[in-house]
Design a protein around this motif. Structure first.
Motif, PDB file in Angstrom:
ATOM      1  N   VAL A 190      46.906   7.695  12.785  1.00 34.43           N
ATOM      2  CA  VAL A 190      48.026   8.623  13.807  1.00 34.43           C
ATOM      3  C   VAL A 190      48.695   7.727  14.721  1.00 34.43           C
ATOM      4  CG1 VAL A 190      48.333  10.594  15.160  1.00 34.43           C
ATOM      5  CG2 VAL A 190      46.566  10.698  13.234  1.00 34.43           C
ATOM      6  N   ILE A 191      47.968   6.972  15.457  1.00 36.46           N
ATOM      7  CA  ILE A 191      48.417   6.146  16.729  1.00 36.46           C
ATOM      8  C   ILE A 191      49.529   5.408  15.784  1.00 36.46           C
ATOM      9  CG2 ILE A 191      48.098   4.171  18.417  1.00 36.46           C
ATOM     10  CD1 ILE A 191      45.709   5.950  19.040  1.00 36.46           C
ATOM     11  N   THR A 192      49.152   4.488  14.774  1.00 35.75           N
ATOM     12  CA  THR A 192      49.960   3.617  14.342  1.00 35.75           C
ATOM     13  C   THR A 192      51.257   4.049  14.037  1.00 35.75           C
ATOM     14  OG1 THR A 192      48.201   2.120  13.737  1.00 35.75           O
ATOM     15  CG2 THR A 192      50.068   1.772  12.499  1.00 35.75           C
ATOM     16  N   ILE A 193      51.186   5.285  12.961  1.00 39.27           N
ATOM     17  CA  ILE A 193      52.282   6.150  12.461  1.00 39.27           C
ATOM     18  C   ILE A 193      53.123   6.505  13.361  1.00 39.27           C
ATOM     19  CG2 ILE A 193      52.987   8.043  11.197  1.00 39.27           C
ATOM     20  CD1 ILE A 193      50.518   7.599   9.476  1.00 39.27           C
ATOM     21  N   PHE A 194      52.654   7.137  14.742  1.00 40.05           N
ATOM     22  CA  PHE A 194      53.671   7.629  15.537  1.00 40.05           C
ATOM     23  C   PHE A 194      54.325   6.525  16.375  1.00 40.05           C
ATOM     24  CE2 PHE A 194      54.744  10.158  19.271  1.00 40.05           C
ATOM     25  CZ  PHE A 194      55.425  11.417  18.544  1.00 40.05           C
ATOM     26  N   GLY A 195      53.516   5.265  16.487  1.00 38.98           N
ATOM     27  CA  GLY A 195      54.042   4.176  17.163  1.00 38.98           C
ATOM     28  C   GLY A 195      55.566   3.685  16.351  1.00 38.98           C
ATOM     29  N   VAL A 196      55.180   3.791  14.997  1.00 37.47           N
ATOM     30  CA  VAL A 196      56.458   3.471  14.314  1.00 37.47           C
ATOM     31  C   VAL A 196      57.597   4.207  14.284  1.00 37.47           C
ATOM     32  CG1 VAL A 196      57.392   2.962  11.938  1.00 37.47           C
ATOM     33  CG2 VAL A 196      54.927   2.212  12.383  1.00 37.47           C
ATOM     34  N   VAL A 197      57.046   5.659  14.456  1.00 35.65           N
ATOM     35  CA  VAL A 197      58.165   6.499  14.774  1.00 35.65           C
ATOM     36  C   VAL A 197      58.868   6.433  15.975  1.00 35.65           C
ATOM     37  CG1 VAL A 197      58.441   9.211  15.112  1.00 35.65           C
ATOM     38  CG2 VAL A 197      57.024   8.408  13.412  1.00 35.65           C
ATOM     39  N   ILE A 198      58.140   5.994  17.077  1.00 37.74           N
ATOM     40  CA  ILE A 198      58.772   5.806  18.420  1.00 37.74           C
ATOM     41  C   ILE A 198      59.629   4.570  18.357  1.00 37.74           C
ATOM     42  CG2 ILE A 198      58.321   5.169  20.722  1.00 37.74           C
ATOM     43  CD1 ILE A 198      55.625   6.780  20.715  1.00 37.74           C
ATOM     44  N   LEU A 199      59.152   3.465  18.024  1.00 39.34           N
ATOM     45  CA  LEU A 199      59.958   2.442  17.573  1.00 39.34           C
ATOM     46  C   LEU A 199      61.401   2.494  16.785  1.00 39.34           C
ATOM     47  CD1 LEU A 199      60.108  -0.772  17.929  1.00 39.34           C
ATOM     48  CD2 LEU A 199      58.967  -0.915  15.661  1.00 39.34           C
ATOM     49  N   LEU A 200      61.262   3.407  15.887  1.00 39.24           N
ATOM     50  CA  LEU A 200      62.260   3.766  15.075  1.00 39.24           C
ATOM     51  C   LEU A 200      63.340   4.532  15.762  1.00 39.24           C
ATOM     52  CD1 LEU A 200      63.759   3.544  12.107  1.00 39.24           C
ATOM     53  CD2 LEU A 200      62.658   5.722  11.590  1.00 39.24           C
ATOM     54  N   ASP A 201      62.775   5.673  16.264  1.00 42.16           N
ATOM     55  CA  ASP A 201      63.499   6.765  17.051  1.00 42.16           C
ATOM     56  C   ASP A 201      64.228   6.298  18.242  1.00 42.16           C
ATOM     57  OD1 ASP A 201      63.010   8.507  14.869  1.00 42.16           O
ATOM     58  OD2 ASP A 201      61.853   9.993  15.992  1.00 42.16           O
ATOM     59  N   LEU A 202      63.377   5.540  19.082  1.00 39.13           N
ATOM     60  CA  LEU A 202      63.870   5.431  20.366  1.00 39.13           C
ATOM     61  C   LEU A 202      64.496   3.771  20.725  1.00 39.13           C
ATOM     62  CD1 LEU A 202      61.209   7.331  22.222  1.00 39.13           C
ATOM     63  CD2 LEU A 202      63.605   8.182  21.726  1.00 39.13           C
ATOM     64  N   SER A 203      64.354   3.065  19.693  1.00 40.94           N
ATOM     65  CA  SER A 203      64.716   1.617  19.905  1.00 40.94           C
ATOM     66  C   SER A 203      65.638   1.089  18.784  1.00 40.94           C
ATOM     67  CB  SER A 203      63.474   0.648  19.934  1.00 40.94           C
ATOM     68  OG  SER A 203      62.492   0.888  20.966  1.00 40.94           O
ATOM     69  N   ILE A 204      65.088   1.366  17.492  1.00 40.70           N
ATOM     70  CA  ILE A 204      66.076   0.668  16.401  1.00 40.70           C
ATOM     71  C   ILE A 204      67.233   1.434  16.114  1.00 40.70           C
ATOM     72  CG2 ILE A 204      66.138   0.184  13.777  1.00 40.70           C
ATOM     73  CD1 ILE A 204      62.994  -0.669  14.117  1.00 40.70           C
ATOM     74  N   LEU A 205      66.989   2.855  16.244  1.00 41.24           N
ATOM     75  CA  LEU A 205      68.105   3.664  15.681  1.00 41.24           C
ATOM     76  C   LEU A 205      69.017   3.681  16.783  1.00 41.24           C
ATOM     77  CD1 LEU A 205      66.624   6.926  13.800  1.00 41.24           C
ATOM     78  CD2 LEU A 205      67.594   5.078  13.069  1.00 41.24           C
ATOM     79  N   PRO A 206      68.906   3.763  18.215  1.00 41.49           N
ATOM     80  CA  PRO A 206      69.838   3.807  19.196  1.00 41.49           C
ATOM     81  C   PRO A 206      70.608   2.231  19.170  1.00 41.49           C
ATOM     82  CG  PRO A 206      67.857   4.468  20.054  1.00 41.49           C
ATOM     83  CD  PRO A 206      67.517   4.114  18.692  1.00 41.49           C
ATOM     84  N   MET A 207      69.692   1.037  18.760  1.00 44.34           N
ATOM     85  CA  MET A 207      70.442  -0.027  18.810  1.00 44.34           C
ATOM     86  C   MET A 207      71.357  -0.063  17.868  1.00 44.34           C
ATOM     87  SD  MET A 207      68.536  -3.802  18.231  1.00 44.34           S
ATOM     88  CE  MET A 207      67.096  -3.339  19.414  1.00 44.34           C
ATOM     89  N   LEU A 208      71.135   0.489  16.496  1.00 41.49           N
ATOM     90  CA  LEU A 208      71.954   0.520  15.229  1.00 41.49           C
ATOM     91  C   LEU A 208      73.071   1.238  15.801  1.00 41.49           C
ATOM     92  CD1 LEU A 208      69.396   1.045  12.209  1.00 41.49           C
ATOM     93  CD2 LEU A 208      70.793  -1.218  12.929  1.00 41.49           C
ATOM     94  N   PHE A 209      73.217   2.446  16.406  1.00 44.90           N
ATOM     95  CA  PHE A 209      74.396   3.394  16.825  1.00 44.90           C
ATOM     96  C   PHE A 209      75.061   2.335  17.795  1.00 44.90           C
ATOM     97  CE2 PHE A 209      75.960   5.915  20.132  1.00 44.90           C
ATOM     98  CZ  PHE A 209      76.663   6.979  19.480  1.00 44.90           C
ATOM     99  N   ILE A 210      74.492   1.658  18.739  1.00 41.00           N
ATOM    100  CA  ILE A 210      75.256   0.900  19.733  1.00 41.00           C
ATOM    101  C   ILE A 210      75.985  -0.262  19.217  1.00 41.00           C
ATOM    102  CG2 ILE A 210      75.218  -0.864  21.520  1.00 41.00           C
ATOM    103  CD1 ILE A 210      72.513   0.786  22.460  1.00 41.00           C
TER     104      ILE A 210
END
Length: 308
Positions: A190-210
């Motif tokens: 659960v920690i691993t999966i949610f960590g990936v979700v955080i990385l995707l939602d709050l880092s990678i997607l904002p970076m791609l949007f920028i």
């Protein structure tokens, strides 16, 4: 293991020859912390004090600099105390709190940069609609979103980590980041999966949007006049420099938990110090020197101080 009154203590084992160089470390990091507080606070003060800087772009810059001050304050005071202490330890609950603040503010940085990219896109590509779109309500929503959403996301990780069983009480670092997962007997799925979700939602997607937003800006301005291109470069370049700087540090932080334990301690320490030192000093330097209006007020402030 130091377990007193049901409090679990973690040993911070990332320091290098702290007994020999404790005062050198302390003086250097204390000076760095003072510079971070002063440099960021001066620009925030200028934006707050001068009416012509009460625009969305400058409000987002002020929020970013406040973020840098909080980010540093989460780490530096404890770090300075550790340099002067015989033992570099922290309670597990305090460690989790530091972890929570560290990643909340780190993720907020990406969302604030995304809000700034959107602001620049509307300003340059839709100038006639700018004041209709970027209202006080919109700006307030972006700011609330940038701090509240990461706090909620990271809180889930913090709660899950607080319930995990620890098999190791020695953290290979100087503060609590994602290296705390190595303390756990078993890292839950659960920690691993949610960590990936955080990385995707709050880092990678904002970076791609920028990146998408600035690409659109550069395509549109390339077809426009030289004056429009100059204006776009003046306002967008500082944001891109900050994005590149923070992205590099984020890649390091994400990878540090995967680094082999045989990785040289001195190299790990140097890289960690870069993580907490450069970016917080880099932000006010970039925005103070590259943003024309801020630089103008900054110049007046120091010129008037010399005349007193």
């Amino acid at each position: 293991m130091d377990d007193h009154a049901n409090v679990t203590y973690i040993t911070l084992d990332g320091h290098v020859e702290v007994n020999k160089y404790r005062y050198v470390y302390f003086v250097i990091m204390f000076i760095a912390y003072i510079l971070i507080i002063c440099s960021n606070s001066i620009i925030v003060y200028l934006i707050w004090f001068h009416q012509n800087l009460h625009e969305p772009m400058y409000i987002f810059i002020a929020a970013l600099l406040v973020n840098s001050v909080l980010y540093s304050t989460n780490i530096y005071p404890k770090l300075l105390v550790d340099f002067l202490s015989e033992k570099q330890i922290i309670s597990y609950s305090a460690c989790l709190f530091q972890f929570q603040i560290f990643y909340t503010l780190g993720c907020s940085e990406f969302l604030l940069l995304a809000a700034m990219a959107y602001d620049r896109y509307v300003s340059i590509c839709k100038p006639l609609q700018y004041h209709t779109i970027m209202t006080k309500t919109t700006v307030s929503f972006f700011l609330l979103f940038a701090w509240f959403v990461p706090a909620c996301h990271v809180l889930v990780q913090t709660i899950l980590s607080s319930e995990a069983k620890l098999c190791d009480l020695t953290l290979k670092g100087i503060f609590c980041n994602n290296s705390i997962y190595k303390l756990q007997c078993v890292t839950s799925r659960v920690i691993t999966i949610f960590g990936v979700v955080i990385l995707l939602d709050l880092s990678i997607l904002p970076m791609l949007f920028i990146l998408f937003t600035y690409t659109r800006i550069f395509i549109i301005t390339y077809r426009s006049s030289r004056e429009v291109r100059r204006k776009a470069a003046q306002t967008c370049l500082p944001h891109l420099l900050v994005l590149i700087s923070f992205s590099i540090l984020t890649v390091y932080d994400v990878s540090i938990a995967r680094v082999d334990s045989n990785f040289p301690k001195s190299a790990r320490l140097i890289m960690t110090l870069q993580l907490i030192l450069y970016h917080s000093l880099f932000n006010p330097l970039i925005y103070g020197l590259k943003m024309k209006e801020i630089f103008k007020h900054l110049k007046r402030l120091f010129c008037s101080a010399k005349m007193i």
